[in-house]
Design a protein around this motif. Structure first.
Motif, mmCIF file in Angstrom:
data_model
loop_
_atom_site.group_PDB
_atom_site.id
_atom_site.type_symbol
_atom_site.label_atom_id
_atom_site.label_comp_id
_atom_site.label_asym_id
_atom_site.label_seq_id
_atom_site.Cartn_x
_atom_site.Cartn_y
_atom_site.Cartn_z
ATOM 1 N N PHE A 103 0.853 -1.194 0.000
ATOM 2 C CA PHE A 103 0.000 0.000 0.000
ATOM 3 C C PHE A 103 0.884 1.237 0.000
ATOM 4 O O PHE A 103 1.628 1.481 0.948
ATOM 5 C CB PHE A 103 -0.923 -0.022 1.230
ATOM 6 C CG PHE A 103 -2.157 0.798 1.065
ATOM 7 C CD1 PHE A 103 -3.223 0.318 0.329
ATOM 8 C CD2 PHE A 103 -2.256 2.047 1.632
ATOM 9 C CE1 PHE A 103 -4.370 1.074 0.172
ATOM 10 C CE2 PHE A 103 -3.396 2.807 1.485
ATOM 11 C CZ PHE A 103 -4.454 2.320 0.753
ATOM 12 N N ASP A 104 0.841 2.013 -1.066
ATOM 13 C CA ASP A 104 1.740 3.157 -1.262
ATOM 14 C C ASP A 104 1.654 4.204 -0.158
ATOM 15 O O ASP A 104 0.574 4.629 0.224
ATOM 16 C CB ASP A 104 1.438 3.855 -2.597
ATOM 17 C CG ASP A 104 1.755 2.993 -3.794
ATOM 18 O OD1 ASP A 104 2.575 2.069 -3.653
ATOM 19 O OD2 ASP A 104 1.181 3.246 -4.869
ATOM 20 N N GLY A 105 2.821 4.614 0.344
ATOM 21 C CA GLY A 105 2.914 5.739 1.261
ATOM 22 C C GLY A 105 2.497 5.464 2.689
ATOM 23 O O GLY A 105 2.274 6.392 3.460
ATOM 24 N N VAL A 106 2.409 4.193 3.074
ATOM 25 C CA VAL A 106 2.010 3.833 4.437
ATOM 26 C C VAL A 106 2.997 2.794 4.964
ATOM 27 O O VAL A 106 3.331 1.838 4.278
ATOM 28 C CB VAL A 106 0.583 3.243 4.471
ATOM 29 C CG1 VAL A 106 0.185 2.892 5.888
ATOM 30 C CG2 VAL A 106 -0.406 4.220 3.872
ATOM 31 N N GLU A 107 3.442 3.011 6.193
ATOM 32 C CA GLU A 107 4.390 2.074 6.793
ATOM 33 C C GLU A 107 4.063 1.904 8.272
ATOM 34 O O GLU A 107 3.652 2.841 8.946
ATOM 35 C CB GLU A 107 5.810 2.624 6.637
ATOM 36 C CG GLU A 107 6.883 1.740 7.172
ATOM 37 C CD GLU A 107 8.275 2.339 6.999
ATOM 38 O OE1 GLU A 107 9.234 1.647 7.362
ATOM 39 O OE2 GLU A 107 8.398 3.477 6.526
ATOM 40 N N LEU A 108 4.252 0.702 8.774
ATOM 41 C CA LEU A 108 4.091 0.417 10.191
ATOM 42 C C LEU A 108 5.488 0.279 10.784
ATOM 43 O O LEU A 108 6.260 -0.571 10.365
ATOM 44 C CB LEU A 108 3.293 -0.867 10.398
ATOM 45 C CG LEU A 108 2.907 -1.178 11.832
ATOM 46 C CD1 LEU A 108 1.896 -0.152 12.334
ATOM 47 C CD2 LEU A 108 2.322 -2.570 11.931
ATOM 48 N N VAL A 109 5.808 1.127 11.748
ATOM 49 C CA VAL A 109 7.138 1.151 12.349
ATOM 50 C C VAL A 109 7.048 0.609 13.771
ATOM 51 O O VAL A 109 6.171 1.004 14.538
ATOM 52 C CB VAL A 109 7.694 2.592 12.370
ATOM 53 C CG1 VAL A 109 9.039 2.653 13.061
ATOM 54 C CG2 VAL A 109 7.784 3.147 10.957
ATOM 55 N N THR A 110 7.962 -0.309 14.110
ATOM 56 C CA THR A 110 8.046 -0.828 15.469
ATOM 57 C C THR A 110 9.031 0.026 16.254
ATOM 58 O O THR A 110 10.123 0.323 15.775
ATOM 59 C CB THR A 110 8.530 -2.290 15.470
ATOM 60 O OG1 THR A 110 7.620 -3.063 14.679
ATOM 61 C CG2 THR A 110 8.590 -2.853 16.871
ATOM 62 N N ILE A 111 8.637 0.416 17.457
ATOM 63 C CA ILE A 111 9.473 1.269 18.295
ATOM 64 C C ILE A 111 9.952 0.443 19.492
ATOM 65 O O ILE A 111 9.200 0.216 20.435
ATOM 66 C CB ILE A 111 8.705 2.521 18.742
ATOM 67 C CG1 ILE A 111 8.245 3.286 17.495
ATOM 68 C CG2 ILE A 111 9.566 3.391 19.643
ATOM 69 C CD1 ILE A 111 7.261 4.372 17.757
ATOM 70 N N LYS A 112 11.185 -0.032 19.407
ATOM 71 C CA LYS A 112 11.845 -0.773 20.493
ATOM 72 C C LYS A 112 10.985 -1.873 21.110
ATOM 73 O O LYS A 112 10.977 -2.060 22.321
ATOM 74 C CB LYS A 112 12.309 0.187 21.581
ATOM 75 C CG LYS A 112 13.346 1.180 21.110
ATOM 76 C CD LYS A 112 13.781 2.076 22.232
ATOM 77 C CE LYS A 112 14.774 3.107 21.721
ATOM 78 N NZ LYS A 112 15.158 4.060 22.742
ATOM 79 N N ASP A 113 10.237 -2.575 20.299
ATOM 80 C CA ASP A 113 9.394 -3.678 20.745
ATOM 81 C C ASP A 113 8.410 -3.290 21.860
ATOM 82 O O ASP A 113 7.937 -4.133 22.608
ATOM 83 C CB ASP A 113 10.241 -4.879 21.179
ATOM 84 C CG ASP A 113 9.423 -6.163 21.221
ATOM 85 O OD1 ASP A 113 8.555 -6.337 20.340
ATOM 86 O OD2 ASP A 113 9.624 -6.969 22.139
ATOM 87 N N THR A 114 8.123 -1.993 21.974
ATOM 88 C CA THR A 114 7.175 -1.543 22.996
ATOM 89 C C THR A 114 5.953 -0.852 22.402
ATOM 90 O O THR A 114 4.974 -0.612 23.112
ATOM 91 C CB THR A 114 7.829 -0.554 23.981
ATOM 92 O OG1 THR A 114 8.270 0.593 23.260
ATOM 93 C CG2 THR A 114 9.000 -1.193 24.704
ATOM 94 N N ALA A 115 6.013 -0.531 21.101
ATOM 95 C CA ALA A 115 4.910 0.194 20.466
ATOM 96 C C ALA A 115 5.032 0.078 18.951
ATOM 97 O O ALA A 115 6.058 -0.347 18.421
ATOM 98 C CB ALA A 115 4.937 1.661 20.876
ATOM 99 N N ILE A 116 3.951 0.465 18.277
ATOM 100 C CA ILE A 116 3.982 0.594 16.827
ATOM 101 C C ILE A 116 3.446 1.964 16.459
ATOM 102 O O ILE A 116 2.664 2.565 17.211
ATOM 103 C CB ILE A 116 3.167 -0.510 16.121
ATOM 104 C CG1 ILE A 116 1.726 -0.552 16.619
ATOM 105 C CG2 ILE A 116 3.857 -1.848 16.234
ATOM 106 C CD1 ILE A 116 0.836 -1.520 15.855
ATOM 107 N N GLN A 117 3.886 2.459 15.311
ATOM 108 C CA GLN A 117 3.441 3.762 14.837
ATOM 109 C C GLN A 117 3.151 3.669 13.348
ATOM 110 O O GLN A 117 3.899 3.056 12.588
ATOM 111 C CB GLN A 117 4.495 4.826 15.098
ATOM 112 C CG GLN A 117 4.026 6.222 14.735
ATOM 113 C CD GLN A 117 4.978 7.286 15.236
ATOM 114 O OE1 GLN A 117 6.160 7.053 15.431
ATOM 115 N NE2 GLN A 117 4.450 8.472 15.451
ATOM 116 N N LEU A 118 2.045 4.280 12.953
ATOM 117 C CA LEU A 118 1.678 4.364 11.551
ATOM 118 C C LEU A 118 2.342 5.602 10.969
ATOM 119 O O LEU A 118 2.181 6.702 11.506
ATOM 120 C CB LEU A 118 0.158 4.460 11.415
ATOM 121 C CG LEU A 118 -0.396 4.474 10.005
ATOM 122 C CD1 LEU A 118 -0.176 3.111 9.343
ATOM 123 C CD2 LEU A 118 -1.870 4.817 10.022
#
Length: 128
Positions: A103-118
């Motif tokens: 899906f263009d222009g969207v990424e799910l980022v993991t933050i130190k195995d404690t959270a995720i951010q869109l």
């Protein structure tokens, strides 16, 4: 930026049927909370998420910074012991990340195995 949001909303109005108007707009991305579908208003991409992924996506788009902690997700979705919840969380994040990969222009980022951010990137959406 406000004018872009207005233009995006007008485009959304023309693309998405009336019965699907519970939408949350972020840049060029529109998330429909009724059916768990993502829309890209630049290139008309559409992605229907499975139920559990849709629940997490709704948590992400409704949070002020598109950030949700591992604990918030585990509490909302499962009543499991910590080890089982961690395995379920990791599996869910991988499946959601895989779903968003095309899906263009969207990424799910993991933050130190404690959270995720869109992360929604307007520059990536313009490339087809």
């Amino acid at each position: 930026e406000r004018n872009n949001n207005i233009k995006n909303q007008e485009l959304v109005e023309s693309i998405i049927p009336d019965e699907k108007k519970r939408d949350i707009c972020i840049e060029h991305l529109v998330y429909n909370t009724n059916d768990g579908t993502l829309y890209n208003t630049i290139n008309n991409q559409q992605l229907k998420l499975p139920r559990t992924q849709a629940m997490v996506m709704e948590m992400l788009v409704k949070s002020s910074d598109y950030y949700v902690t591992k604990n918030e997700i585990c509490q909302a979705l499962w009543s499991l012991d910590e080890n089982a919840a961690t395995r379920s969380y990791n599996s869910l994040c991988k499946r959601l990340r895989d779903s968003l990969e095309s899906f263009d222009g969207v990424e799910l980022v993991t933050i130190k195995d404690t959270a995720i951010q869109l992360v929604v990137s307007s520059s990536a959406a313009a490339v087809e």
